[in-house]
Design an enzyme around this catalytic site. Structure first.
Site, PDB file in Angstrom:
ATOM      1  N   GLU A 194      -2.189   0.671  13.553  1.00 25.19           N
ATOM      2  CA  GLU A 194      -3.231   0.945  12.621  1.00 25.19           C
ATOM      3  C   GLU A 194      -4.437   0.763  13.558  1.00 25.19           C
ATOM      4  O   GLU A 194      -5.667   1.352  13.324  1.00 25.19           O
ATOM      5  CB  GLU A 194      -3.485   0.188  11.644  1.00 25.19           C
ATOM      6  CG  GLU A 194      -4.430   0.647  10.692  1.00 25.19           C
ATOM      7  CD  GLU A 194      -4.318  -0.013   9.322  1.00 25.19           C
ATOM      8  OE1 GLU A 194      -4.983   0.462   8.332  1.00 25.19           O
ATOM      9  OE2 GLU A 194      -3.746  -1.012   9.127  1.00 25.19           O
ATOM     10  N   GLU A 229       0.834  -1.131   0.101  1.00 22.06           N
ATOM     11  CA  GLU A 229      -0.210   0.060   0.018  1.00 22.06           C
ATOM     12  C   GLU A 229       0.783   1.013  -0.096  1.00 22.06           C
ATOM     13  O   GLU A 229       1.305   1.632  -1.141  1.00 22.06           O
ATOM     14  CB  GLU A 229      -0.855   0.065   1.308  1.00 22.06           C
ATOM     15  CG  GLU A 229      -2.192   0.853   1.133  1.00 22.06           C
ATOM     16  CD  GLU A 229      -3.259   0.310   2.097  1.00 22.06           C
ATOM     17  OE1 GLU A 229      -4.078   1.345   2.270  1.00 22.06           O
ATOM     18  OE2 GLU A 229      -3.418  -0.622   2.745  1.00 22.06           O
TER      19      GLU A 229
END
Length: 889
Positions: free
Chosen positions: A747, A469
């Protein structure tokens, strides 16, 4: 005897160095330094600027103004390549005496016009059909007949990433140059002073190694996409040399030679393969004798995109870490632990193995079941490979990739603690903010957020640095922007990133910015649709940068982007609030959301979107007024009041309770001033406090609520609840990851479960800065400093002690100089020490006092009585038969 302050630095625009600046009339800033002998409450009344251009006499300018930040360039505009020397002094204080002159600072323009580029774009003679593209080596020899060089500049960029050499010596210390921009619109070029690398009256060689970088590599999740920008690499280089005799220009063109690199592949996600058997020693030196086997390059189309001189500093290696342990896993693997989750690469000073022997380095952030935890990487290989040629390999590291890791599994070699290191890489921003307090776990939280920012500010602000990502998600930087701009000077980097955002957003007439900038997500995978919080970055990040640096040009430049989003992009319903049929990410990653559905939050997405819309509209009204867009300012101000009334009618009961009875909903209403009636506001605050106690002080907010929940509690009069939330250690909480050994912000609150297993969701990372936005509260409330006037010329000093914290200190390098604030609480005796930089002032509000005191620059000590233990510790709201142990310190 009192003295004037000294001027410590002179800078230009938001540029990191002033070399290769892309603005012909660069604004000038200077900072002050003071000592205990400096005149107190010193303010500038006027200033002198001297500018030396070429061999002419210095130009002198006297300006009657108090500004010392981004003042207008007083001389004629510079032209391409033109340098100028600048020095400044200020007049001020009671006697209006001048300061000493600053030292001379250099500003030099880059290539301001496309016609300044005479270089051609060159690449390999044969086009590679498929990726990954093998890196290239290119070189050009030339003779310098001059006996005395005056100066030399290398202007260079690439489709891909490059490392240049002159006579075998690396040019600069940049990594991953020229960085990642929206290549369809903007391509950075670098400028280097290379006079010291050239040999007068001798043969010289310029050589460049080129890899696909972000330009042609696979990018994006779910397998990603290759060749988003183009399917071949290219180099553009222009070496301009001035000597006493003449001017020489060596440019990339058909006369250069090329050869395949010893790097077989080099990719962002998958890593790099180096085959020493393919290496040609000395390929970048004059003595290289195998150039006859090299091919002629092919000239290719010159990029149509704009070549720009970046304001952001380059990516560099900023720190080196030694490993702390080498682990043998249950399966017999060797894993090196560097003790810190970081972003960068491994460097091995020396490696000897038989011909064909392979060593692999696999990078990951955590261990799971005592083995390398690679599942969160998804399909990113994050693996570097070294193939030996039988002789010693010196000083190896991957050249054109980076990894997010703490642990490295090494196969094919037995490392020791002494024969490898980790090199930390990120955009080399100037550090500006520091925080420390008496609570070591809070200090660790601040440190973890700082490391996450470092890891995710590599060329652009990314969401994560390790898996497949590493994209510039707009929502993440929107919420973390205030924290980031305190820790480091982000004006150049984030200002440049906003230019890319505008370019991609305004390329379409729908006014909607992409979710990631630069956008590499295919429309079929993630269609364009408007989204609050994320797309609101157009307005709110610009406003954050203005608040931090006082630069109205950022607002003026980004204004079309802001207007396009608010006027066109937002999908509105009949009441002009958000259309409620659209899906909103909103309070993304609510702790109650299941691993496979992170958007399933307790707080209604439309409520979050509407709250943000009211806030953004008010902000845009303020921006319009600042840049003198009077009609827009009136329109947005009227819209703000209308939307606020409709929000209240839609969501706020007559008593002050909210339809969305969640911590996020109430926090948004309080922080964004969405409730006017004092009684209603008090009810909302009480309700928020009740929900916090009912949740037993665990975090109950997601992406939208987490950055503001402690601000909301403090504003509502419940700072002890904010401290209690901060100090909670059970999951979900800010302290829980620290109890699990985290060294960065995760996260998810439970990216790692208490049993040491990794969260089973497809999306989990151990290096995301968004939930670390709590540190903005540490700066503004615990330490107690925040800007009143944009650029920190006027500062609010209002510490709010609480919890078990008995001291705190903060240092922030404002645009005027160093602001220092520290306090100690001994019993009920509160003592504050404060340093306010010259040419600025502060409003001081001591804890427990209702009054305020304005002070000018200088050093101050304040004392008052304050009992920080009133209401401490607050108790959770639980059934009488349930008595949980307090899990905080």
């Amino acid at each position: 005897m009192s003295v004037n302050p000294s001027i410590t630095s002179v800078s230009f625009e938001q540029h990191a160095t002033g070399l290769g600046i892309g603005i012909p009339s660069p604004r000038i800033s200077w900072k002050f330094a003071a000592t205990e002998h400096t005149v107190p409450e010193w303010e500038q009344k006027s200033y002198d600027i001297e500018i030396q251009r070429g061999s002419s006499s210095p130009e002198s300018y006297h300006v009657n103004a108090s500004e010392s930040v981004l003042v207008p360039w007083p001389s004629q505009p510079l032209v391409s390549r033109e340098p100028a020397q600048v020095r400044v002094r200020s007049h001020g204080g009671p006697s209006d005496e001048p300061t000493e002159w600053s030292s001379w600072s250099t500003v030099e323009c880059g290539l301001l016009d496309s016609q300044d580029w005479t270089a051609r774009a060159i690449t390999s003679p044969a086009k590679q059909a498929e990726g990954p593209l093998r890196p290239l080596r290119l070189r050009k020899t030339f003779k310098l007949s001059a006996t005395a060089l005056q100066d030399a500049r290398l202007y260079i960029t690439s489709l891909g990433v490059f490392q240049a050499y002159i006579n075998g010596i690396p040019v600069g210390d940049h990594c991953m140059a020229p960085g990642w921009t929206s290549y369809h619109h903007r391509l950075n070029y670098e400028v280097f002073d290379v006079a010291s690398l050239l040999r007068a009256n001798e043969e010289n060689v310029i050589a460049v190694e080129l890899a696909e970088g972000w330009y042609a590599t696979r990018l994006g999740f779910l397998g990603g996409q290759r060749f988003i920008y183009g399917d071949e690499m290219a180099l553009i280089a222009q070496l301009e040399i001035n000597s006493v005799q003449d001017k020489v220009s060596i440019v990339s063109d058909a006369s250069w030679k090329c050869h395949a690199s010893a790097l077989i592949t080099s990719e962002i996600y998958d890593g790099e393969i180096y085959d020493a058997r393919e290496d040609q020693k000395g390929w970048n030196t004059v003595l290289f004798d195998q150039e006859s086997s090299w091919d002629a390059v092919r000239e290719t189309e010159f990029p149509k995109t704009e070549l720009v001189a970046p304001n952001a500093p380059p990516v560099r290696v900023t720190q080196t870490l030694k490993p702390i342990e080498i682990i043998t896993t249950p399966s017999g693997k060797k894993v090196v632990d560097f003790g810190q989750n970081l972003v960068g690469r491994v460097r091995i000073p020396s490696l000897v193995n038989p011909t064909g022997h392979t060593v692999t380095l696999i990078h990951a952030e955590v261990l799971e079941n005592q083995e390398l935890g690679i599942r969160p990487l998804r399909i990113a290989k994050c693996t570097d490979t070294i193939i030996s040629a039988g002789s010693e390999i010196f000083d190896w590291s991957p050249r054109f990739t980076f990894h997010g890791f703490r642990y490295v599994q090494i196969d094919g070699w037995n490392p020791t603690l002494e024969n490898l290191v980790a090199e930390v890489m990120h955009t080399d921003l100037h550090r500006t903010g520091w925080f420390n307090c008496s609570h070591e776990m809070i200090n660790k939280l601040h440190e973890n957020a700082t490391w996450s920012m470092r890891g995710n500010f590599l060329s652009l602000p990314t969401d994560c640095p390790q898996r497949d990502e590493r994209l510039g998600w707009t929502g993440d930087i929107q919420v973390f922007g205030p924290s980031a701009s305190f820790l480091y000077n982000t004006a150049g980097m984030l200002g440049d990133w906003l230019k890319d955002l505008s370019a991609e957003q305004l390329a379409h007439d729908h006014g909607i910015p992409p979710f990631v900038i630069p956008n590499v997500i295919p429309e079929a995978l993630w269609p364009t649709f408007p989204q609050a919080v994320w797309d609101d970055v157009t307005v709110l990040l610009s406003w954050t940068l203005y608040q931090s640096y006082g630069d109205t040009e950022i607002l003026r430049r980004q204004y079309p982007s802001m207007k396009a989003w608010v006027d066109v992009g937002i999908l509105r319903g009949p009441d002009n609030l958000w259309e409620d049929t659209i899906f909103q990410l909103a309070d993304w990653l609510d702790p109650t959301a299941p691993p496979d559905n992170p958007g399933n939050s307790r707080t209604d997405g439309t409520l979050v979107a509407d709250a943000y819309l009211v806030h953004v509209t008010r902000t845009l009204a303020s921006i319009s007024k600042i840049i003198d867009e009077k009609l827009d300012a009136e329109r947005y101000e009227a819209d703000y009041h209308t939307l606020k009334s409709r929000f209240q009618a839609k969501y706020v009961s007559s008593t002050g309770l909210l339809v969305g009875d969640t911590q996020t909903a109430l926090a948004l209403a309080i922080v964004f001033d969405l409730i006017d009636d004092p009684a209603q506001l008090a009810t909302a605050g009480d309700r928020l406090a009740r929900l916090v106690r009912k949740s037993r002080f665990q975090v109950s907010t997601g992406f939208s609520g987490t950055p503001i929940i402690t601000h909301a509690l403090t504003k509502a009069g419940y700072p002890q609840l904010a401290y209690r939330m901060l100090q909670e250690k059970s999951c979900p909480s800010w302290m829980y990851p620290i109890t699990m050994g985290s060294t960065t912000i995760w996260e998810r609150w439970d990216s790692m479960r208490p049993d040491g297993s990794i969260n089973p969701g497809e999306m989990t990372s151990f290096n995301h800065y968004a939930l670390g936005s709590i540190i903005n509260w540490l700066h503004a409330t615990v330490a107690g400093v925040s800007p009143i006037e944009p650029g920190w010329r006027e500062v609010l000093v209002k510490p709010v002690p609480g919890g078990t914290v008995t001291s705190a200190e903060v240092v922030y390098e404002t645009a005027y100089g160093k602001l220092e604030c520290s306090w100690v609480l001994a019993g009920q005796c509160f003592k504050l020490q404060l340093v306010v930089p010259p040419n600025s002032r502060a409003k001081v509000v001591l804890p427990g006092d209702k009054g305020e005191k304005w002070i000018g620059s200088g050093r101050y000590t304040f004392e008052t009585k304050f009992d920080s233990q009133v209401g401490w510790p607050p108790k959770a709201l639980v059934p009488p038969m349930f008595h949980p142990e307090d899990s905080f310190v």
